[in-house]
Design an enzyme around this catalytic site. Sequence first.
Site, PDB file in Angstrom:
ATOM      1  CB  CYS A   1      -1.066 -10.948   5.562  1.00 59.46           C
ATOM      2  SG  CYS A   1      -1.779  -9.331   5.940  1.00 59.46           S
TER       3      CYS A   1
ATOM      4  CB  CYS B   1      -1.952  -5.996  -0.563  1.00 61.12           C
ATOM      5  SG  CYS B   1      -2.424  -5.372   1.068  1.00 61.12           S
TER       6      CYS B   1
ATOM      7  CB  CYS C   1       1.319  -8.514  -0.625  1.00 56.64           C
ATOM      8  SG  CYS C   1       2.383  -8.971   0.765  1.00 56.64           S
TER       9      CYS C   1
ATOM     10  CB  CYS D   1      13.198  -1.518   8.309  1.00 54.00           C
ATOM     11  SG  CYS D   1      14.044   0.016   7.946  1.00 54.00           S
TER      12      CYS D   1
ATOM     13  CB  CYS E   1      11.903   1.566  10.671  1.00 55.38           C
ATOM     14  SG  CYS E   1      10.460   1.864   9.621  1.00 55.38           S
TER      15      CYS E   1
ATOM     16  CB  CYS F   1       8.649   5.333   7.045  1.00 61.53           C
ATOM     17  SG  CYS F   1       9.253   4.437   5.599  1.00 61.53           S
TER      18      CYS F   1
ATOM     19  NE  ARG G   1      14.680   3.490   3.225  1.00 61.63           N
ATOM     20  CZ  ARG G   1      13.866   3.907   4.195  1.00 61.63           C
ATOM     21  NH1 ARG G   1      12.639   3.449   4.282  1.00 61.63           N
ATOM     22  NH2 ARG G   1      14.288   4.777   5.083  1.00 61.63           N
TER      23      ARG G   1
HETATM   24  N1  SAM Z   1       1.578  -5.635   6.571  1.00 65.06           N
HETATM   25  C1  SAM Z   1       2.112  -4.344   6.711  1.00 65.06           C
HETATM   26  C2  SAM Z   1       1.511  -3.357   5.756  1.00 65.06           C
HETATM   27  O1  SAM Z   1       1.061  -3.751   4.688  1.00 65.06           O
HETATM   28  O2  SAM Z   1       1.529  -2.178   6.065  1.00 65.06           O
HETATM   29  C3  SAM Z   1       3.607  -4.298   6.606  1.00 65.06           C
HETATM   30  C4  SAM Z   1       4.353  -5.121   5.592  1.00 65.06           C
HETATM   31  S1  SAM Z   1       4.047  -4.765   3.873  1.00 65.06           S
HETATM   32  C5  SAM Z   1       4.792  -6.126   3.079  1.00 65.06           C
HETATM   33  C6  SAM Z   1       5.041  -3.364   3.535  1.00 65.06           C
HETATM   34  C7  SAM Z   1       5.031  -2.788   2.148  1.00 65.06           C
HETATM   35  O3  SAM Z   1       5.804  -3.586   1.271  1.00 65.06           O
HETATM   36  C8  SAM Z   1       3.721  -2.647   1.430  1.00 65.06           C
HETATM   37  O4  SAM Z   1       2.988  -1.544   1.835  1.00 65.06           O
HETATM   38  C9  SAM Z   1       4.168  -2.484  -0.021  1.00 65.06           C
HETATM   39  O5  SAM Z   1       4.350  -1.123  -0.330  1.00 65.06           O
HETATM   40  C10 SAM Z   1       5.500  -3.209  -0.055  1.00 65.06           C
HETATM   41  N2  SAM Z   1       5.411  -4.412  -0.891  1.00 65.06           N
HETATM   42  C11 SAM Z   1       4.820  -5.577  -0.597  1.00 65.06           C
HETATM   43  N3  SAM Z   1       4.920  -6.454  -1.611  1.00 65.06           N
HETATM   44  C12 SAM Z   1       5.593  -5.816  -2.603  1.00 65.06           C
HETATM   45  C13 SAM Z   1       5.997  -6.190  -3.924  1.00 65.06           C
HETATM   46  N4  SAM Z   1       5.710  -7.393  -4.437  1.00 65.06           N
HETATM   47  N5  SAM Z   1       6.675  -5.303  -4.663  1.00 65.06           N
HETATM   48  C14 SAM Z   1       6.964  -4.085  -4.156  1.00 65.06           C
HETATM   49  N6  SAM Z   1       6.605  -3.667  -2.917  1.00 65.06           N
HETATM   50  C15 SAM Z   1       5.917  -4.523  -2.152  1.00 65.06           C
HETATM   51 FE1  SF4 Z   2      -0.568  -8.082   4.448  1.00 66.64          FE
HETATM   52 FE2  SF4 Z   2       1.133  -7.926   2.434  1.00 66.64          FE
HETATM   53 FE3  SF4 Z   2      -0.956  -6.316   2.502  1.00 66.64          FE
HETATM   54 FE4  SF4 Z   2       1.050  -5.979   4.296  1.00 66.64          FE
HETATM   55  S1  SF4 Z   2       1.169  -5.724   2.090  1.00 66.64           S
HETATM   56  S2  SF4 Z   2      -1.160  -5.936   4.705  1.00 66.64           S
HETATM   57  S3  SF4 Z   2       1.660  -8.123   4.574  1.00 66.64           S
HETATM   58  S4  SF4 Z   2      -1.030  -8.556   2.317  1.00 66.64           S
END
Ligand code: SAM
Ligand code: SF4
Length: 336
Positions: A54, A58, A61, A98, A129, A189, A267
């Site tokens: 991606c 973030c 992530c 989801c 979802c 959500c 949740r």
């Molecule tokens: N890429 C899309 C986005 O960011 O909206 C969808 C997938 S993203 C992985 C969905 C959510 O997973 C993120 O907004 C975050 O809140 C949660 N998430 C991701 N990595 C995480 C982690 N290491 N611990 C807890 N929550 C996490």
């Molecule tokens: Fe990409 Fe992870 Fe951020 Fe979602 S949370 S936008 S998958 S880097």
Amino acid sequence: MTEVRTDWSRAEIATLFDLPFDELLFQAQTIHRAHHAAGQIQLCTLLSIKTGGCPEDCGYCSQSVKADSGVEATKLMDVQGVLQKAAQAADQGSRRFCMGAAWRNPKDRDMPAIVEIVKGVRQMGMETCMTLGMLTPRQADMLAEAGLDYYNHNIDTSPERYNEIITTRTMEDRLDTLAEVRRAGINVCSGGIVGMGETRADRVGFIHTLATLPAHPESVPVNALVPVKGTVLGDMLADTPLAKIDDIEFVRTIAVARITMPMSMVRLSAGRESMSEATQALCFMAGANSIFTGDKLLTAANAGDDKDAALLAKLGLRAMESEEPLRVCKALEAAE
Ligand code: SAM
Ligand code: SF4
Ligand code: DTB
């Protein structure tokens, strides 16, 4: 019936956080019972339909190209592959499926497959979802026309902290997509992550942002950070273990979400794998009424079906059949 308010002030939310723990839990449980079936937990299944690679940064992530987490990037799964996984989930009694994609936003060329997936999963009788990143108005309309029930798009943290966690987009970008999802008529959500080394004031700001949206999200996922090696925040937590959120403070966050957004499904999302049964039980007491089941979240481990079945049995909690009680409440309120 509790009044549903979208005019919360930060001071009011901070006062809730400050309540003695027993008083906070009593208020949260009272509100929970006024709006939701006591003793029932919604079970959701999660599938990563496109993993890793991606372009967003973030800091939490494992799927960001900036992370050195070892997660392998894949292409979007083919429609049949997703439908097979959905059929397995339906067989195991899951009511909501989801699907998450590691995208900044879907490309228009991805949309026909996404639409086919939504239609196929709905035909199996499950709620759908998706979480695909930012959407254009047209993409939101396409998802609504396909019958998508919920769109997940988290605000993740407080407005003040946002650009310390993510620099490739802004909180405003996030709020714009949430508004498009709402306008298109898809249930919202939206939640975020706690335990990223934030302050209590950040948690207040995070809940305040959700609780003052023009309408509360129908689902509010509260994730506890899963610290992944090779991500900015995972490494930060490994170096400064004291930054890990205290369990009681985590439960307080759940309770404040429940009190300020009484109708929403709250949740208890990521992070249960390393959470004690006692903390999870307190989260349910505080008004959490939904979890992800299964051994895996998107890339990280989840508690797993056996552990969950044992915990729910120990606590005398049952799988929620449907969200009917919630919908009835909403209808009643609209009629008032
Ligand atoms: N890429 C899309 C986005 O960011 O909206 C969808 C997938 S993203 C992985 C969905 C959510 O997973 C993120 O907004 C975050 O809140 C949660 N998430 C991701 N990595 C995480 C982690 N290491 N611990 C807890 N929550 C996490
Ligand atoms: Fe990409 Fe992870 Fe951020 Fe979602 S949370 S936008 S998958 S880097
Ligand atoms: C949400 O708030 N939590 C889920 C779901 N929405 C998509 C994702 C949690 C991801 C946890 C880290 C991982 O599996 O990589």
